[in-house]
Design an enzyme around this catalytic site. Structure first.
Site, PDB file in Angstrom:
ATOM      1  N   SER A 153       0.899  -1.042   0.138  1.00  0.00           N
ATOM      2  CA  SER A 153      -0.085  -0.196   0.142  1.00  0.00           C
ATOM      3  C   SER A 153       0.779   1.238   0.213  1.00  0.00           C
ATOM      4  CB  SER A 153      -0.904   0.088   1.054  1.00  0.00           C
ATOM      5  OG  SER A 153      -0.739  -0.952   2.366  1.00  0.00           O
ATOM      6  N   GLU A 203      -3.494  -1.851  15.605  1.00  0.00           N
ATOM      7  CA  GLU A 203      -2.950  -2.105  16.862  1.00  0.00           C
ATOM      8  C   GLU A 203      -3.764  -1.268  18.098  1.00  0.00           C
ATOM      9  OE1 GLU A 203      -0.617  -1.327  14.444  1.00  0.00           O
ATOM     10  OE2 GLU A 203      -0.517  -3.285  14.292  1.00  0.00           O
ATOM     11  N   SER A 213       2.549  -7.145   6.813  1.00  0.00           N
ATOM     12  CA  SER A 213       3.045  -7.963   5.819  1.00  0.00           C
ATOM     13  C   SER A 213       4.492  -8.032   5.776  1.00  0.00           C
ATOM     14  CB  SER A 213       3.034  -7.176   4.370  1.00  0.00           C
ATOM     15  OG  SER A 213       3.610  -5.997   4.286  1.00  0.00           O
ATOM     16  N   ASN A 242       1.350   6.392   8.407  1.00  0.00           N
ATOM     17  CA  ASN A 242       0.445   7.062   9.698  1.00  0.00           C
ATOM     18  C   ASN A 242       1.401   6.796  10.893  1.00  0.00           C
ATOM     19  OD1 ASN A 242      -0.568   4.295   9.012  1.00  0.00           O
ATOM     20  ND2 ASN A 242      -0.578   4.449  11.302  1.00  0.00           N
TER      21      ASN A 242
HETATM   22  I1  8IG Z   1      -0.603   1.576   5.801  1.00  0.00           I
HETATM   23  O1  8IG Z   1      -0.512   1.516  11.741  1.00  0.00           O
HETATM   24  C1  8IG Z   1      -0.522   0.783   7.793  1.00  0.00           C
HETATM   25  N1  8IG Z   1      -0.465  -0.638   7.892  1.00  0.00           N
HETATM   26  N2  8IG Z   1      -0.415  -3.055  11.655  1.00  0.00           N
HETATM   27  N3  8IG Z   1      -0.319  -0.786  11.802  1.00  0.00           N
HETATM   28  C2  8IG Z   1      -0.501  -1.934  11.145  1.00  0.00           C
HETATM   29  N4  8IG Z   1      -0.609  -1.984   9.681  1.00  0.00           N
HETATM   30  C3  8IG Z   1      -0.656  -0.835   9.092  1.00  0.00           C
HETATM   31  C4  8IG Z   1      -0.542   0.270   9.757  1.00  0.00           C
HETATM   32  C5  8IG Z   1      -0.445   0.478  11.330  1.00  0.00           C
HETATM   33  N5  8IG Z   1      -0.625   1.321   9.015  1.00  0.00           N
END
Ligand code: 8IG
Length: 270
Positions: free
Chosen positions: A38, A191, A210, A233
């Site tokens: 992503s 989380e 992943s 993020n």
């Molecule tokens: I984009 O904050 C993405 N993928 N586990 N935690 C997890 N997967 C994610 C996050 C995240 N942001």
């Protein structure tokens, strides 16, 4: 060592995928595999000249993508003579298709000839200095999924899993690149703030869904691995705001040109 039956099944499926890949691309041997997670998919345009492009489902044994924003295509790219096999999107553990589905692209890349694999992902970051859109090199991982992608008593060494040579090369190309420790969770939920506290306590700085399982299989097949995360993020509980999938995709799109340029330079430098 001789492979056990389950490993043989997974590898035979990947051999079949690689054989169809050769037929559909007219490329006998690929050199480098890039899996775009992503945020990274728009970067594909910048990697080189597209030789072939089709849905992964045209290859046997690949599952259709489950999530919007995960494109699910395969592309063969010529980057100044380097044959690059690109997967736009991946199968995630939370899709519940099992570990062989998660790692099938990696095995296929191996049988297609790739000696190097670039694993990219979008993830959460624990370092407040990492604003959304910051690329981070993966230095090491912690597998928190509770599963292994290997079958049988297959004792694989994971030291220097993420190639120190490739990391040094990336930092030479882009001196501002920092490194992180990637924690793979099963997902699909993000989380809790308490879980992010645990990640910090055990030395993790990136959280995602992943990459670690794929890297383990790539190492079992003796591939050289580069891991690149795009922090889209700040990890849960760090901003006071809830996490939002659309914002995650937006941060990726905004950083696409920078990521594509970085990846293109990395591939040419390999
Ligand atoms: I984009 O904050 C993405 N993928 N586990 N935690 C997890 N997967 C994610 C996050 C995240 N942001």
């Amino acid at each position: 060592m001789t492979d056990n039956e389950a490993t043989k099944v997974a590898n035979d499926a990947a051999r079949e995928s690689a054989s169809t890949l050769r037929a559909l691309t007219n490329v006998d041997q690929h050199d480098v595999c890039v899996i775009l997670g992503s945020g990274w998919v728009p970067a594909a345009e910048l990697l080189g000249t597209t030789v072939a492009d089709f849905p992964v489902t045209e290859l046997p044994h690949f599952s259709p993508p489950a999530v919007a924003g995960h494109a699910g295509r395969v592309r063969s790219i010529d980057a100044d003579g380097t044959k690059v096999l690109v997967f736009l999107g991946r199968t995630h553990l939370y899709e519940e298709r099992g570990v062989d589905a998660v790692t099938h692209a990696v095995r296929t890349a191996h049988f297609a000839g790739c000696k190097t694999i670039v694993l990219t992902n979008g993830c959460g970051g624990l370092d407040p200095q990492w604003s959304p859109g910051t690329p981070v090199l993966i230095r090491d991982h912690i597998n928190l999924t509770g599963v292994s992608p290997l079958h049988g008593a297959h004792f694989v060494d994971l030291t220097n899993l993420y190639s120190p040579r490739l990391r040094a090369m990336c930092q030479e190309l882009e001196p501002s690149l920092t490194e992180g420790v990637y924690c793979q969770f099963r997902g699909p939920m993000y989380e809790t703030p308490a879980e992010i506290g645990m990640v910090a306590a055990i030395g993790g700085t990136l959280v995602g869904m992943s990459t670690a399982l794929e890297a383990i299989v790539a190492r079992s097949l003796a591939m050289e691995i580069l891991g690149l995360s795009l922090v889209t993020n700040l990890a849960a509980g760090m901003t006071g705001e809830p996490l939002n999938h659309e914002e995650v995709l937006e941060a990726g799109n905004a950083a696409a040109t920078r990521m594509g340029d970085l990846l293109a330079r990395v591939i040419r430098g390999l």
